[in-house]
Scaffold this active site. Structure first.
Site, short mmCIF file in Angstrom:
data_model
loop_
_atom_site.label_atom_id
_atom_site.label_comp_id
_atom_site.label_asym_id
_atom_site.label_seq_id
_atom_site.Cartn_x
_atom_site.Cartn_y
_atom_site.Cartn_z
N GLU A 179 0.87 -1.18 0.00
CA GLU A 179 0.00 0.00 0.00
C GLU A 179 0.90 1.23 0.00
O GLU A 179 1.77 1.35 0.87
CB GLU A 179 -0.90 -0.01 1.24
CG GLU A 179 -1.92 1.11 1.24
CD GLU A 179 -2.86 1.06 2.43
OE1 GLU A 179 -3.67 1.99 2.59
OE2 GLU A 179 -2.77 0.08 3.21
N ARG A 182 5.04 -13.70 9.84
CA ARG A 182 5.63 -12.39 9.58
C ARG A 182 6.95 -12.26 10.33
O ARG A 182 7.25 -13.04 11.22
CB ARG A 182 4.67 -11.27 10.00
CG ARG A 182 4.42 -11.20 11.49
CD ARG A 182 3.43 -10.10 11.83
NE ARG A 182 3.96 -8.80 11.45
CZ ARG A 182 3.21 -7.70 11.42
NH1 ARG A 182 1.92 -7.75 11.71
NH2 ARG A 182 3.76 -6.55 11.10
N LYS A 209 3.65 0.16 10.67
CA LYS A 209 3.73 1.36 9.84
C LYS A 209 3.15 2.57 10.57
O LYS A 209 3.62 3.70 10.42
CB LYS A 209 3.00 1.14 8.52
CG LYS A 209 3.37 2.13 7.43
CD LYS A 209 2.66 1.83 6.12
CE LYS A 209 3.21 0.62 5.44
NZ LYS A 209 2.61 0.41 4.10
#
Length: 530
Positions: free
Chosen positions: A35, A233, A243
């Protein structure tokens, strides 16, 4: 197909089995879907390496798809940074660059199709009401009072939403004002994969709960059968990979920018001097699994040291200068010593180092009252200058406040390239000729946080309290050997006995080069944590 890749991890085993079963005609198409609302970090590097490497190993292709469905947070600046980071890491997507925003028309038609099939409706509940009524993974939800609207009413409301009758959304950085409604992630993800013919949609474990909906949309819309697979992850110690938290560090000016060398972003690591190959090695060493785990920062730092030890030329830089006058060396005399650019790689050549009567050594290499195992310089003690003579401290000159100002030393002229006669000199120190010294500014960077898992105190909101106040120490009185003026932007060096450093192109000037410490020569945190 690379047959060796098939047995490496469960993802590659799945891909190998699919090829053997001729699923999707034996094709392998992966994607990396960032994104564009921030900079990529080391966690993204794991995903990039997995997706691009799997595609390469099995003779397929990897798409770069910008998941640009939220115009409030997205900017072209971030998209440009993402491309730059992926290329720097060593991967190429060729002509396979895509945008979810290019599928808005398709996604709108898919939503209409679901309404026409009686599988979707327009809901007037607000976000909070929807959360209250939708249930959980263990408790059933409640039907919305708007669930039984007719197909015609839903289609009419949905079209009026599209035309902006109920309030416009934000303009999009690519599509402008064409759309005022935007698809949610869960609606756009699987359908975008299907439109691109993605065979293996690789996600981290938190998306496992989304997979039933991913598959439901594809089934009901009768699309290409993309499949989602989840892996763990990356959780890295002594930093944060959220983020939102990284954005907060930038917004509150706790770091200088997204590419601050203390940040876990790829841009920050590049500026700090991390080689892309070291990051790829780290991602390979961490591996792919289905169980979450924490990786210590030392694992990444060790990969960086290993790479730089092999590739970085050597140079001498004195971080905290102390003047030394060699009193028995003739005034005005100058010699040139030869030193290898890399002691284990003769093919990297040699460099010339000037030697004069006055030199600088590091303050840490002298003690007035040294302990027994201190093998460097002290009153009446000898030490060898790297690539040069053995010198002996004969006298100490003090400042008015009692601190050491200068050392007066003698030298043994017979020790250039030879051992001193009748005695053993254990210590070797680095130095720089005062007459040829290049003024250098150095940032000593360290871990951004003092604890391995920031924010694990009484409240998760305390994560900022765990910031390391010594994560950057700036030294602006450093001096280096003259060859350092030839350093190129991002050029890595091992400053002998000091660590690995690289030139910071953003801060350097012609008069004063600025170097960032990439990593220390050894893991200093291992001793701290014992």
């Amino acid at each position: 197909m690379n047959t060796e890749a098939a047995g490496k991890d469960f993802i590659r085993q799945i891909v190998a089995a699919d090829i053997k079963a001729n699923k999707s005609d034996g094709q392998v198409v992966t994607r990396f879907p960032p994104e564009p609302n921030g900079f990529l970090h080391i966690g993204h590097a794991k995903a990039i390496c997995l997706n691009f490497n799997v595609a390469h190993e099995f003779g397929g292709r990897c798409h770069l798809r910008f998941d640009d469905t939220n115009p409030v947070k997205e900017e072209t600046l971030y998209a440009d940074a993402i491309r730059r980071d992926i290329e720097w890491l060593g991967f190429s997507w060729g002509n396979n660059e895509f945008y979810t925003s290019d599928y808005f028309d398709d996604l709108y038609r898919m939503a209409v199709k679901l309404i026409e099939k009686g599988l979707a409706y327009v809901d007037d509940l607000n976000g909070e009401q929807i959360r209250e009524m939708r249930g959980t993974l263990t408790e059933p939800g409640q039907n919305s009072p708007y669930r039984e609207r007719s197909m015609a009413e839903n289609l009419d409301l949905f079209e009026r939403m599209r035309t902006g009758e109920f309030g416009n959304g934000e303009p999009h950085h690519r599509s402008g004002d064409k759309w005022c409604i935007y698809p949610m992630y869960d609606f756009a993800h699987g359908q975008s994969d299907a439109l691109e013919g993605i065979t293996h949609s690789l996600c981290t474990l938190e998306f496992a709960d989304h997979r039933p909906l991913y598959e439901w949309f594809i089934e009901k819309l009768e699309l290409f059968p993309s499949r989602q697979y989840e892996y763990s992850r990356l959780n890295l110690g002594y930093t944060v990979l959220s983020k939102r938290k990284l954005q907060e560090l930038v917004t509150r000016e706790l770091v200088s920018a997204w590419d601050d060398p203390r940040m876990p972003t790829l841009a920050g690591m590049r500026r700090r001097g991390f080689p892309p190959r070291a990051i790829r090695t780290f991602c390979s060493r961490v591996g792919i699994s289905k169980s979450d785990s924490w990786i210590d920062m030392s694992v990444l730092e060790d990969c960086v040291r290993q790479e730089l030890n092999e590739s970085a030329p050597r140079a001498m830089c004195v971080l905290r200068p102390l003047k030394v006058t060699i009193t028995d060396y003739p005034e005005g005399k100058e010699e040139t010593f030869s030193a290898p650019n890399h002691p284990q790689q003769p093919e990297m050549g040699e460099r010339s180092i000037p030697f004069t009567r006055e030199i600088y050594i590091d303050q840490d290499d002298f003690m007035l009252d040294p302990p027994k195992k201190f093998f460097r310089l002290g009153p009446g003690r000898e030490v060898r200058l790297r690539n040069g003579y053995v010198i002996k401290c004969e006298e100490v000159i003090y400042h008015a406040d009692g601190s050491v100002k200068e050392l007066l030393c003698s030298h043994d002229s017979a020790t250039l390239g030879a051992a001193p006669e009748g005695r053993k000199v254990k210590g070797v120190i680095h130095w720089v000729s005062a007459a040829h010294a290049v003024p250098v500014k150095v940032h000593l960077y360290d871990r951004l946080f003092e604890v391995e898992t920031p924010g694990t105190g009484a409240s998760a909101d305390t994560w900022l309290d765990d910031l390391n106040p010594d994560s950057r120490i700036t030294l602006d009185q450093c001096v280096a050997e003259p060859g350092i003026r030839e350093a190129r932007p991002a050029q890595a060096y091992q400053f002998e006995r000091c660590g690995y450093f690289c030139l910071d192109a953003q801060q350097s000037t012609e008069e004063v080069p600025v170097f960032n410490r990439t990593v220390t020569l050894r893991d200093s945190w291992a001793k701290v944590n014992k």
